[in-house]
Design an enzyme around this catalytic site. Structure first.
Site, PDB file in Angstrom:
ATOM      1  N   LYS A 120       0.840  -1.218   0.000  1.00 23.08           N
ATOM      2  CA  LYS A 120       0.000   0.000   0.000  1.00 23.08           C
ATOM      3  C   LYS A 120       0.860   1.247   0.000  1.00 23.08           C
ATOM      4  CE  LYS A 120      -2.623   2.818   3.185  1.00 23.08           C
ATOM      5  NZ  LYS A 120      -1.577   3.617   3.837  1.00 23.08           N
ATOM      6  N   CYS A 156      -5.292   8.564   8.627  1.00 22.04           N
ATOM      7  CA  CYS A 156      -5.498   8.122  10.014  1.00 22.04           C
ATOM      8  C   CYS A 156      -5.128   9.231  10.987  1.00 22.04           C
ATOM      9  CB  CYS A 156      -4.650   6.884  10.300  1.00 22.04           C
ATOM     10  SG  CYS A 156      -5.146   5.466   9.327  1.00 22.04           S
ATOM     11  N   ASP A 180       3.293   0.817  12.361  1.00 25.60           N
ATOM     12  CA  ASP A 180       2.053   0.320  11.753  1.00 25.60           C
ATOM     13  C   ASP A 180       1.738  -1.125  12.157  1.00 25.60           C
ATOM     14  OD1 ASP A 180       1.755   2.773  10.636  1.00 25.60           O
ATOM     15  OD2 ASP A 180       2.117   2.163   8.561  1.00 25.60           O
ATOM     16  N   ARG A 220      -9.273   0.577   3.345  1.00 21.73           N
ATOM     17  CA  ARG A 220      -8.336   1.550   2.747  1.00 21.73           C
ATOM     18  C   ARG A 220      -7.002   0.889   2.438  1.00 21.73           C
ATOM     19  NH1 ARG A 220      -6.662   5.595   6.653  1.00 21.73           N
ATOM     20  NH2 ARG A 220      -5.047   5.573   5.098  1.00 21.73           N
TER      21      ARG A 220
HETATM   22  C1  UD1 Z   1       3.868   7.101   6.920  1.00 23.92           C
HETATM   23  C2  UD1 Z   1       2.854   5.990   6.741  1.00 23.92           C
HETATM   24  C3  UD1 Z   1       2.228   5.659   8.097  1.00 23.92           C
HETATM   25  C4  UD1 Z   1       3.304   5.309   9.091  1.00 23.92           C
HETATM   26  C5  UD1 Z   1       4.381   6.381   9.144  1.00 23.92           C
HETATM   27  C6  UD1 Z   1       5.567   5.987  10.003  1.00 23.92           C
HETATM   28  C7  UD1 Z   1       2.086   6.364   4.470  1.00 23.92           C
HETATM   29  C8  UD1 Z   1       0.971   6.820   3.596  1.00 23.92           C
HETATM   30  N1  UD1 Z   1       1.845   6.446   5.795  1.00 23.92           N
HETATM   31  O1  UD1 Z   1       3.165   8.237   7.425  1.00 23.92           O
HETATM   32  O2  UD1 Z   1       1.350   4.568   7.913  1.00 23.92           O
HETATM   33  O3  UD1 Z   1       2.728   5.176  10.383  1.00 23.92           O
HETATM   34  O4  UD1 Z   1       4.876   6.668   7.823  1.00 23.92           O
HETATM   35  O5  UD1 Z   1       6.133   4.788   9.534  1.00 23.92           O
HETATM   36  O6  UD1 Z   1       3.121   5.931   4.018  1.00 23.92           O
HETATM   37  N2  UD1 Z   1       6.770  14.612  11.225  1.00 23.92           N
HETATM   38  C9  UD1 Z   1       7.069  15.928  11.486  1.00 23.92           C
HETATM   39  N3  UD1 Z   1       7.080  16.803  10.430  1.00 23.92           N
HETATM   40  C10 UD1 Z   1       6.813  16.404   9.141  1.00 23.92           C
HETATM   41  C11 UD1 Z   1       6.500  15.052   8.903  1.00 23.92           C
HETATM   42  C12 UD1 Z   1       6.490  14.190   9.957  1.00 23.92           C
HETATM   43  O7  UD1 Z   1       7.321  16.316  12.624  1.00 23.92           O
HETATM   44  O8  UD1 Z   1       6.842  17.253   8.241  1.00 23.92           O
HETATM   45  C13 UD1 Z   1       6.755  13.644  12.345  1.00 23.92           C
HETATM   46  C14 UD1 Z   1       5.383  12.998  12.587  1.00 23.92           C
HETATM   47  O9  UD1 Z   1       4.583  13.792  13.431  1.00 23.92           O
HETATM   48  C15 UD1 Z   1       5.771  11.676  13.203  1.00 23.92           C
HETATM   49  C16 UD1 Z   1       7.100  11.339  12.533  1.00 23.92           C
HETATM   50  O10 UD1 Z   1       7.595  12.570  11.983  1.00 23.92           O
HETATM   51  O11 UD1 Z   1       5.994  11.826  14.595  1.00 23.92           O
HETATM   52  C17 UD1 Z   1       7.025  10.323  11.423  1.00 23.92           C
HETATM   53  O12 UD1 Z   1       6.063  10.735  10.466  1.00 23.92           O
HETATM   54  P1  UD1 Z   1       6.171  10.289   8.932  1.00 23.92           P
HETATM   55  O13 UD1 Z   1       7.256   9.266   8.803  1.00 23.92           O
HETATM   56  O14 UD1 Z   1       6.239  11.510   8.110  1.00 23.92           O
HETATM   57  O15 UD1 Z   1       4.778   9.579   8.688  1.00 23.92           O
HETATM   58  P2  UD1 Z   1       3.861   9.666   7.397  1.00 23.92           P
HETATM   59  O16 UD1 Z   1       4.710   9.778   6.193  1.00 23.92           O
HETATM   60  O17 UD1 Z   1       2.776  10.664   7.606  1.00 23.92           O
END
Ligand code: UD1
Length: 434
Positions: free
Chosen positions: A22, A117, A306, A398
Protein backbone atom coordinates in the site's frame (compact mmCIF):
# COMPACT_ATOMS: atom_id res chain seq x y z
CA UNK A 1 -18.67 -3.12 3.53
CA UNK A 2 -19.77 -1.81 6.93
CA UNK A 3 -18.75 -4.42 9.46
CA UNK A 4 -17.05 -7.76 9.90
CA UNK A 5 -18.56 -10.47 12.08
CA UNK A 6 -16.01 -12.91 13.49
CA UNK A 7 -16.59 -16.08 15.46
CA UNK A 8 -13.23 -16.45 17.15
CA UNK A 9 -11.24 -19.31 18.56
CA UNK A 10 -10.35 -21.13 15.34
CA UNK A 11 -6.71 -21.82 14.54
CA UNK A 12 -5.51 -20.68 11.12
CA UNK A 13 -4.07 -23.16 8.60
CA UNK A 14 -3.20 -22.90 4.92
CA UNK A 15 -1.47 -20.60 2.46
CA UNK A 16 -2.08 -16.99 1.53
CA UNK A 17 -0.73 -14.47 -0.96
CA UNK A 18 0.34 -11.00 0.08
CA UNK A 19 -0.69 -8.09 -2.16
CA UNK A 20 1.44 -5.20 -3.40
CA UNK A 21 2.58 -2.67 -0.81
CA UNK A 22 0.00 0.00 0.00
CA UNK A 23 2.55 2.58 1.07
CA UNK A 24 4.61 2.04 -2.09
CA UNK A 25 1.48 2.25 -4.27
CA UNK A 26 0.26 5.49 -2.70
CA UNK A 27 3.65 7.12 -3.45
CA UNK A 28 4.15 5.63 -6.91
CA UNK A 29 0.69 6.55 -8.28
CA UNK A 30 1.18 10.30 -7.61
CA UNK A 31 4.73 10.05 -9.03
CA UNK A 32 3.30 8.68 -12.31
CA UNK A 33 2.00 12.22 -12.89
CA UNK A 34 5.56 13.23 -13.88
CA UNK A 35 5.89 10.48 -16.49
CA UNK A 36 5.39 11.32 -20.16
CA UNK A 37 3.94 8.18 -21.69
CA UNK A 38 2.25 4.99 -20.56
CA UNK A 39 3.19 3.40 -17.22
CA UNK A 40 2.14 -0.14 -16.48
CA UNK A 41 1.95 -0.82 -12.73
CA UNK A 42 1.86 -4.47 -11.66
CA UNK A 43 1.19 -5.99 -8.23
CA UNK A 44 -0.87 -2.92 -7.35
CA UNK A 45 -3.07 -3.61 -4.28
CA UNK A 46 -6.81 -3.30 -4.91
CA UNK A 47 -7.72 -1.11 -1.95
CA UNK A 48 -9.71 2.08 -1.61
CA UNK A 49 -6.64 4.34 -1.19
CA UNK A 50 -5.21 3.28 -4.57
CA UNK A 51 -8.67 3.55 -6.19
CA UNK A 52 -8.96 7.13 -4.95
CA UNK A 53 -5.50 8.09 -6.19
CA UNK A 54 -6.25 6.65 -9.62
CA UNK A 55 -9.53 8.60 -9.64
CA UNK A 56 -7.55 11.75 -8.78
CA UNK A 57 -5.24 11.19 -11.76
CA UNK A 58 -8.28 10.60 -13.97
CA UNK A 59 -9.77 13.94 -12.83
CA UNK A 60 -6.47 15.53 -13.90
CA UNK A 61 -6.77 14.15 -17.43
CA UNK A 62 -4.85 10.88 -17.09
CA UNK A 63 -6.03 7.79 -18.97
CA UNK A 64 -6.34 4.84 -16.58
CA UNK A 65 -6.98 1.32 -17.91
CA UNK A 66 -7.49 -1.67 -15.62
CA UNK A 67 -5.75 -4.51 -17.46
CA UNK A 68 -6.24 -7.35 -14.96
CA UNK A 69 -6.48 -7.64 -11.16
CA UNK A 70 -3.42 -5.79 -9.85
CA UNK A 71 -2.30 -4.45 -13.24
CA UNK A 72 -3.16 -0.92 -14.35
CA UNK A 73 -1.98 1.22 -17.27
CA UNK A 74 -1.76 4.96 -16.57
CA UNK A 75 -0.99 7.53 -19.26
CA UNK A 76 -0.31 11.04 -17.98
CA UNK A 77 0.64 12.55 -21.36
CA UNK A 78 -2.16 15.16 -21.24
CA UNK A 79 -2.61 16.08 -17.58
CA UNK A 80 -3.60 19.42 -16.07
CA UNK A 81 -4.26 20.92 -12.63
CA UNK A 82 -7.87 20.68 -11.48
CA UNK A 83 -9.72 21.73 -8.32
CA UNK A 84 -12.11 18.82 -8.90
CA UNK A 85 -9.67 16.56 -7.06
CA UNK A 86 -10.15 18.34 -3.70
CA UNK A 87 -12.98 16.17 -2.27
CA UNK A 88 -10.76 13.11 -2.84
CA UNK A 89 -7.40 14.61 -1.77
CA UNK A 90 -9.00 15.54 1.58
CA UNK A 91 -9.73 11.86 2.26
CA UNK A 92 -6.26 10.34 2.03
CA UNK A 93 -2.90 10.99 3.61
CA UNK A 94 -0.80 10.22 0.56
CA UNK A 95 -2.47 12.94 -1.51
CA UNK A 96 0.31 15.22 -0.25
CA UNK A 97 2.74 13.42 -2.57
CA UNK A 98 0.90 15.27 -5.34
CA UNK A 99 2.69 18.42 -4.15
CA UNK A 100 6.06 16.96 -5.20
CA UNK A 101 4.78 15.45 -8.43
CA UNK A 102 2.71 18.50 -9.50
CA UNK A 103 5.75 20.69 -8.90
CA UNK A 104 7.84 18.31 -11.02
CA UNK A 105 5.26 18.25 -13.78
CA UNK A 106 3.83 21.79 -13.81
CA UNK A 107 6.23 23.86 -11.68
CA UNK A 108 3.30 24.52 -9.37
CA UNK A 109 0.94 22.55 -7.16
CA UNK A 110 -2.56 23.02 -5.81
CA UNK A 111 -4.16 20.52 -3.49
CA UNK A 112 -5.78 20.27 -0.05
CA UNK A 113 -4.31 19.41 3.31
CA UNK A 114 -4.31 15.59 3.44
CA UNK A 115 -6.65 13.30 5.38
CA UNK A 116 -5.79 9.82 6.62
CA UNK A 117 -5.50 8.12 10.01
CA UNK A 118 -5.61 10.31 13.11
CA UNK A 119 -2.58 9.62 15.33
CA UNK A 120 -2.61 13.09 16.90
CA UNK A 121 -0.85 16.00 15.23
CA UNK A 122 0.58 15.12 11.79
CA UNK A 123 2.65 18.15 10.77
CA UNK A 124 4.05 18.64 7.26
CA UNK A 125 6.72 21.20 8.19
CA UNK A 126 9.55 18.98 6.89
CA UNK A 127 7.83 18.60 3.51
CA UNK A 128 7.52 22.39 3.32
CA UNK A 129 11.13 22.90 4.44
CA UNK A 130 12.35 20.58 1.67
CA UNK A 131 10.20 22.24 -1.01
CA UNK A 132 11.36 25.72 0.03
CA UNK A 133 14.99 24.59 -0.25
CA UNK A 134 14.22 23.50 -3.84
CA UNK A 135 13.08 27.07 -4.65
CA UNK A 136 9.36 26.65 -4.03
CA UNK A 137 7.08 29.18 -2.33
CA UNK A 138 4.42 27.42 -0.27
CA UNK A 139 1.19 28.98 0.94
CA UNK A 140 -1.20 27.06 3.19
CA UNK A 141 -4.56 28.71 3.89
CA UNK A 142 -8.14 27.55 4.46
CA UNK A 143 -7.12 23.90 4.09
CA UNK A 144 -5.55 24.46 0.65
CA UNK A 145 -1.89 24.15 -0.28
CA UNK A 146 -0.56 26.34 -3.10
CA UNK A 147 3.05 25.87 -4.08
CA UNK A 148 5.02 27.39 -6.94
CA UNK A 149 8.59 27.18 -8.17
CA UNK A 150 8.69 30.66 -9.79
CA UNK A 151 12.19 30.17 -11.22
CA UNK A 152 11.89 26.41 -11.63
CA UNK A 153 12.95 23.70 -9.17
CA UNK A 154 16.63 23.94 -8.21
CA UNK A 155 18.70 21.17 -6.59
CA UNK A 156 19.70 21.83 -2.96
CA UNK A 157 21.29 20.32 0.14
CA UNK A 158 18.53 19.50 2.62
CA UNK A 159 18.76 18.14 6.16
CA UNK A 160 15.45 16.79 7.50
CA UNK A 161 15.08 17.57 11.22
CA UNK A 162 12.89 14.52 11.73
CA UNK A 163 13.09 11.08 10.11
CA UNK A 164 9.88 11.28 8.08
CA UNK A 165 8.66 8.80 5.48
CA UNK A 166 6.34 11.36 3.92
CA UNK A 167 8.85 14.22 3.75
CA UNK A 168 11.54 11.91 2.33
CA UNK A 169 9.18 10.74 -0.42
CA UNK A 170 7.75 14.15 -1.25
CA UNK A 171 11.11 15.93 -1.47
CA UNK A 172 12.65 13.04 -3.43
CA UNK A 173 9.80 13.19 -5.98
CA UNK A 174 10.17 16.96 -6.45
CA UNK A 175 13.99 16.70 -6.72
CA UNK A 176 13.71 14.31 -9.70
CA UNK A 177 12.84 17.21 -12.03
CA UNK A 178 14.94 19.90 -10.27
CA UNK A 179 17.92 21.43 -12.06
CA UNK A 180 21.17 20.05 -10.69
CA UNK A 181 21.89 17.85 -7.69
CA UNK A 182 19.86 17.43 -4.52
CA UNK A 183 21.21 15.80 -1.37
CA UNK A 184 18.64 14.89 1.29
CA UNK A 185 20.09 13.91 4.67
CA UNK A 186 18.52 12.14 7.66
CA UNK A 187 15.94 10.46 5.43
CA UNK A 188 13.67 7.51 6.24
CA UNK A 189 14.74 4.07 4.97
CA UNK A 190 11.45 2.17 4.68
CA UNK A 191 11.23 -0.46 1.91
CA UNK A 192 8.58 1.56 0.06
CA UNK A 193 11.01 4.49 -0.22
CA UNK A 194 13.45 2.18 -2.01
CA UNK A 195 10.59 0.91 -4.17
CA UNK A 196 9.59 4.43 -5.19
CA UNK A 197 13.23 5.26 -6.05
CA UNK A 198 13.46 2.05 -8.13
CA UNK A 199 10.24 2.96 -9.93
CA UNK A 200 11.45 6.49 -10.70
CA UNK A 201 14.89 5.25 -11.81
CA UNK A 202 13.28 2.71 -14.13
CA UNK A 203 11.40 5.64 -15.75
CA UNK A 204 14.64 7.61 -16.26
CA UNK A 205 15.32 9.35 -12.92
CA UNK A 206 18.77 9.39 -11.30
CA UNK A 207 18.35 8.65 -7.58
CA UNK A 208 21.00 7.02 -5.40
CA UNK A 209 21.15 6.05 -1.76
CA UNK A 210 17.48 5.13 -1.15
CA UNK A 211 17.52 2.69 1.77
CA UNK A 212 20.41 4.56 3.47
CA UNK A 213 20.06 7.81 5.41
CA UNK A 214 21.30 10.04 2.57
CA UNK A 215 19.53 10.24 -0.79
CA UNK A 216 21.20 11.93 -3.77
CA UNK A 217 19.15 12.96 -6.79
CA UNK A 218 20.50 14.33 -10.04
CA UNK A 219 17.68 16.16 -11.81
CA UNK A 220 16.53 15.00 -15.25
CA UNK A 221 14.53 16.79 -17.99
CA UNK A 222 11.79 14.20 -18.33
CA UNK A 223 10.66 10.69 -17.39
CA UNK A 224 9.58 8.04 -19.89
CA UNK A 225 6.96 5.30 -19.63
CA UNK A 226 7.60 1.66 -18.77
CA UNK A 227 6.45 -1.28 -16.66
CA UNK A 228 7.03 -1.60 -12.93
CA UNK A 229 6.05 -4.29 -10.41
CA UNK A 230 5.57 -3.15 -6.81
CA UNK A 231 7.07 -4.86 -3.76
CA UNK A 232 4.83 -6.92 -1.47
CA UNK A 233 3.24 -5.27 1.56
CA UNK A 234 5.36 -5.59 4.70
CA UNK A 235 2.55 -4.57 7.05
CA UNK A 236 -0.11 -6.75 5.44
CA UNK A 237 2.23 -9.73 5.85
CA UNK A 238 3.02 -8.68 9.43
CA UNK A 239 -0.69 -8.43 10.25
CA UNK A 240 -1.34 -12.03 9.14
CA UNK A 241 1.79 -13.15 11.01
CA UNK A 242 0.30 -11.54 14.12
CA UNK A 243 -3.06 -13.22 13.43
CA UNK A 244 -1.41 -16.67 13.34
CA UNK A 245 0.64 -15.86 16.45
CA UNK A 246 -2.52 -14.86 18.31
CA UNK A 247 -5.01 -17.45 17.05
CA UNK A 248 -2.49 -20.30 16.68
CA UNK A 249 -2.04 -22.60 13.70
CA UNK A 250 0.39 -22.83 10.81
CA UNK A 251 0.33 -20.66 7.68
CA UNK A 252 2.60 -20.24 4.67
CA UNK A 253 2.66 -16.61 3.53
CA UNK A 254 3.69 -16.21 -0.13
CA UNK A 255 4.85 -13.16 -2.09
CA UNK A 256 6.89 -11.53 0.71
CA UNK A 257 10.43 -10.23 1.04
CA UNK A 258 11.56 -11.94 4.28
CA UNK A 259 14.27 -9.28 4.86
CA UNK A 260 11.55 -6.61 5.16
CA UNK A 261 9.83 -8.73 7.81
CA UNK A 262 12.97 -9.32 9.95
CA UNK A 263 11.92 -6.80 12.63
CA UNK A 264 8.54 -8.54 12.99
CA UNK A 265 9.84 -12.12 12.69
CA UNK A 266 12.48 -11.51 15.38
CA UNK A 267 9.89 -10.24 17.85
CA UNK A 268 7.49 -13.11 17.15
CA UNK A 269 10.31 -15.64 17.65
CA UNK A 270 11.05 -14.03 21.03
CA UNK A 271 7.39 -14.67 21.86
CA UNK A 272 7.75 -18.37 21.07
CA UNK A 273 6.34 -18.31 17.53
CA UNK A 274 8.16 -20.34 14.85
CA UNK A 275 8.98 -18.29 11.76
CA UNK A 276 10.83 -19.89 8.84
CA UNK A 277 12.05 -17.93 5.85
CA UNK A 278 12.27 -19.07 2.22
CA UNK A 279 13.13 -17.12 -0.94
CA UNK A 280 9.87 -15.20 -1.25
CA UNK A 281 7.75 -16.85 1.43
CA UNK A 282 7.66 -17.47 5.16
CA UNK A 283 5.85 -19.91 7.36
CA UNK A 284 4.48 -18.93 10.74
CA UNK A 285 3.55 -21.61 13.27
CA UNK A 286 2.31 -21.29 16.84
CA UNK A 287 1.09 -24.20 18.93
CA UNK A 288 2.45 -23.55 22.47
CA UNK A 289 1.97 -20.63 24.86
CA UNK A 290 3.05 -17.09 23.97
CA UNK A 291 5.77 -15.42 26.01
CA UNK A 292 5.83 -11.77 27.07
CA UNK A 293 8.14 -9.29 25.31
CA UNK A 294 8.82 -5.57 25.25
CA UNK A 295 8.41 -3.73 21.94
CA UNK A 296 9.50 -0.25 20.89
CA UNK A 297 8.38 1.10 17.54
CA UNK A 298 10.94 3.00 15.48
CA UNK A 299 11.57 4.01 11.87
CA UNK A 300 12.76 1.14 9.62
CA UNK A 301 14.62 -1.14 10.25
CA UNK A 302 13.08 -0.86 13.72
CA UNK A 303 9.77 -2.46 14.67
CA UNK A 304 7.11 -0.65 12.54
CA UNK A 305 4.63 1.65 14.25
CA UNK A 306 2.05 0.32 11.75
CA UNK A 307 2.34 -3.09 13.51
CA UNK A 308 1.97 -1.64 17.02
CA UNK A 309 -1.81 -2.19 17.46
CA UNK A 310 -1.59 -5.76 16.11
CA UNK A 311 1.35 -6.80 18.36
CA UNK A 312 -0.24 -5.16 21.41
CA UNK A 313 -3.35 -7.23 20.74
CA UNK A 314 -1.38 -10.49 20.54
CA UNK A 315 0.49 -9.61 23.76
CA UNK A 316 -2.85 -9.66 25.62
CA UNK A 317 -2.63 -13.46 25.25
CA UNK A 318 1.07 -13.78 26.25
CA UNK A 319 2.15 -15.02 29.68
CA UNK A 320 3.18 -12.11 31.92
CA UNK A 321 3.45 -8.34 31.55
CA UNK A 322 4.65 -6.74 28.30
CA UNK A 323 5.58 -3.12 27.67
CA UNK A 324 4.99 -1.48 24.30
CA UNK A 325 6.53 1.93 23.62
CA UNK A 326 5.38 3.99 20.65
CA UNK A 327 8.41 5.74 19.21
CA UNK A 328 6.89 7.48 16.19
CA UNK A 329 3.43 8.92 16.93
CA UNK A 330 2.11 10.90 19.92
CA UNK A 331 -1.31 9.33 20.08
CA UNK A 332 -1.61 5.81 18.75
CA UNK A 333 -3.43 3.96 21.54
CA UNK A 334 -7.04 4.99 20.92
CA UNK A 335 -7.88 1.40 19.98
CA UNK A 336 -6.98 0.21 23.51
CA UNK A 337 -10.46 1.24 24.70
CA UNK A 338 -11.91 -1.15 22.12
CA UNK A 339 -9.62 -3.98 23.27
CA UNK A 340 -10.71 -3.36 26.87
CA UNK A 341 -14.29 -4.10 25.76
CA UNK A 342 -12.98 -7.58 24.91
CA UNK A 343 -11.43 -8.08 28.34
CA UNK A 344 -7.89 -6.79 27.68
CA UNK A 345 -6.02 -5.29 30.64
CA UNK A 346 -3.85 -2.49 29.30
CA UNK A 347 -2.67 0.67 31.07
CA UNK A 348 -1.62 3.52 28.81
CA UNK A 349 0.58 6.34 29.97
CA UNK A 350 1.74 8.72 27.25
CA UNK A 351 3.62 6.68 24.67
CA UNK A 352 3.77 3.52 26.82
CA UNK A 353 1.27 0.69 27.11
CA UNK A 354 1.60 -1.92 29.85
CA UNK A 355 -0.19 -5.10 28.92
CA UNK A 356 -1.18 -7.64 31.58
CA UNK A 357 -1.14 -10.79 29.51
CA UNK A 358 -2.52 -14.27 29.96
CA UNK A 359 -6.04 -13.14 29.05
CA UNK A 360 -8.51 -14.98 26.83
CA UNK A 361 -10.25 -12.18 25.00
CA UNK A 362 -14.04 -12.39 24.69
CA UNK A 363 -16.03 -11.28 21.64
CA UNK A 364 -17.68 -7.84 21.72
CA UNK A 365 -18.87 -5.08 19.38
CA UNK A 366 -15.84 -2.89 18.65
CA UNK A 367 -14.90 -0.16 16.18
CA UNK A 368 -11.98 0.19 13.78
CA UNK A 369 -10.56 3.55 14.91
CA UNK A 370 -8.14 3.69 11.97
CA UNK A 371 -6.54 1.38 9.41
CA UNK A 372 -4.10 -0.60 11.58
CA UNK A 373 -6.27 -0.32 14.70
CA UNK A 374 -9.02 -1.91 12.63
CA UNK A 375 -6.69 -4.72 11.60
CA UNK A 376 -5.87 -5.24 15.28
CA UNK A 377 -9.59 -5.60 16.06
CA UNK A 378 -9.82 -8.35 13.46
CA UNK A 379 -6.79 -10.09 15.02
CA UNK A 380 -8.48 -9.74 18.44
CA UNK A 381 -11.74 -11.15 17.07
CA UNK A 382 -9.94 -14.18 15.61
CA UNK A 383 -8.34 -14.92 18.99
CA UNK A 384 -11.42 -14.22 21.12
CA UNK A 385 -13.99 -16.60 22.50
CA UNK A 386 -17.39 -15.84 20.96
CA UNK A 387 -18.56 -13.28 18.41
CA UNK A 388 -16.85 -9.98 17.65
CA UNK A 389 -18.44 -7.37 15.42
CA UNK A 390 -15.93 -4.89 13.99
CA UNK A 391 -17.66 -1.67 12.87
CA UNK A 392 -16.32 1.03 10.50
CA UNK A 393 -14.33 -1.42 8.39
CA UNK A 394 -14.10 1.24 5.70
CA UNK A 395 -10.81 2.12 7.46
CA UNK A 396 -9.53 -1.45 7.04
CA UNK A 397 -10.51 -1.52 3.37
CA UNK A 398 -8.34 1.55 2.75
CA UNK A 399 -5.29 -0.65 3.12
CA UNK A 400 -6.07 -4.40 3.10
CA UNK A 401 -7.06 -6.16 -0.11
CA UNK A 402 -9.77 -8.76 0.51
CA UNK A 403 -8.92 -9.33 4.17
CA UNK A 404 -12.10 -11.35 4.70
CA UNK A 405 -11.46 -13.66 1.73
CA UNK A 406 -7.84 -14.23 2.73
CA UNK A 407 -8.74 -15.09 6.34
CA UNK A 408 -11.61 -17.36 5.30
CA UNK A 409 -9.17 -19.28 3.09
CA UNK A 410 -7.21 -20.01 6.31
CA UNK A 411 -10.31 -21.39 8.04
CA UNK A 412 -11.34 -18.25 9.93
CA UNK A 413 -15.04 -17.76 10.60
CA UNK A 414 -15.40 -14.16 9.40
CA UNK A 415 -17.98 -12.51 7.16
CA UNK A 416 -18.38 -9.01 5.81
CA UNK A 417 -21.79 -7.44 6.36
CA UNK A 418 -23.26 -4.63 4.36
CA UNK A 419 -25.98 -2.67 6.18
CA UNK A 420 -28.97 -1.87 3.99
CA UNK A 421 -29.59 1.75 3.08
CA UNK A 422 -32.48 2.79 5.40
CA UNK A 423 -34.02 4.76 2.51
CA UNK A 424 -34.60 1.48 0.62
CA UNK A 425 -37.86 0.01 1.92
CA UNK A 426 -37.35 -3.52 0.67
CA UNK A 427 -34.02 -3.95 2.42
CA UNK A 428 -35.07 -4.67 5.97
CA UNK A 429 -32.29 -6.98 7.10
CA UNK A 430 -28.48 -6.83 6.83
CA UNK A 431 -27.04 -8.52 3.74
CA UNK A 432 -24.37 -11.09 4.52
CA UNK A 433 -21.54 -11.38 2.06
CA UNK A 434 -19.04 -14.19 2.33
C1 UD1 B 1 3.87 7.10 6.92
C2 UD1 B 1 2.85 5.99 6.74
C3 UD1 B 1 2.23 5.66 8.10
C4 UD1 B 1 3.30 5.31 9.09
C5 UD1 B 1 4.38 6.38 9.14
C6 UD1 B 1 5.57 5.99 10.00
C7 UD1 B 1 2.09 6.36 4.47
C8 UD1 B 1 0.97 6.82 3.60
N1 UD1 B 1 1.85 6.45 5.79
O1 UD1 B 1 3.16 8.24 7.43
O2 UD1 B 1 1.35 4.57 7.91
O3 UD1 B 1 2.73 5.18 10.38
O4 UD1 B 1 4.88 6.67 7.82
O5 UD1 B 1 6.13 4.79 9.53
O6 UD1 B 1 3.12 5.93 4.02
N2 UD1 B 1 6.77 14.61 11.23
C9 UD1 B 1 7.07 15.93 11.49
N3 UD1 B 1 7.08 16.80 10.43
C10 UD1 B 1 6.81 16.40 9.14
C11 UD1 B 1 6.50 15.05 8.90
C12 UD1 B 1 6.49 14.19 9.96
O7 UD1 B 1 7.32 16.32 12.62
O8 UD1 B 1 6.84 17.25 8.24
C13 UD1 B 1 6.75 13.64 12.35
C14 UD1 B 1 5.38 13.00 12.59
O9 UD1 B 1 4.58 13.79 13.43
C15 UD1 B 1 5.77 11.68 13.20
C16 UD1 B 1 7.10 11.34 12.53
O10 UD1 B 1 7.60 12.57 11.98
O11 UD1 B 1 5.99 11.83 14.59
C17 UD1 B 1 7.02 10.32 11.42
O12 UD1 B 1 6.06 10.73 10.47
P1 UD1 B 1 6.17 10.29 8.93
O13 UD1 B 1 7.26 9.27 8.80
O14 UD1 B 1 6.24 11.51 8.11
O15 UD1 B 1 4.78 9.58 8.69
P2 UD1 B 1 3.86 9.67 7.40
O16 UD1 B 1 4.71 9.78 6.19
O17 UD1 B 1 2.78 10.66 7.61
Amino acid sequence: MDKYVINGGRKLYGTLEISGAKNAAVAIIPAVLMVNGRCRLENLPQISDTDKLLQILTLMGAKVDFISPGTVDVDCSDVYLSDKIFPLTRQIRASYYLIGSMLGRFGKARTTMPGGCNFGVRPIDQHVKGMKALGVSVNIARGLIDAEAGNGLRGAHIYLDKVSVGATINVMIAAVMAKGRTVIENVAREPHIVDLANFLNSMGADIRGAGTDVIKVRGVESLHGGTYSLIPDQIEAGTYMAAVAGAGGSVRINNVIPRHLECISAKLREMGVEVEEYGDAITVRREGPLERVNVKTQPYPGFPTDMQPQITTVLCMAQGTSIVTEGVWDNRYKYVNELRKMGAEIQVSGKTAIIEGGRRLTGAPVAACDLRAGAAMVVAGLCAEGTTVVEDVVFIERGYEDMVGKLRSLGADIIAVSEPDPRMEFASRPRLIG
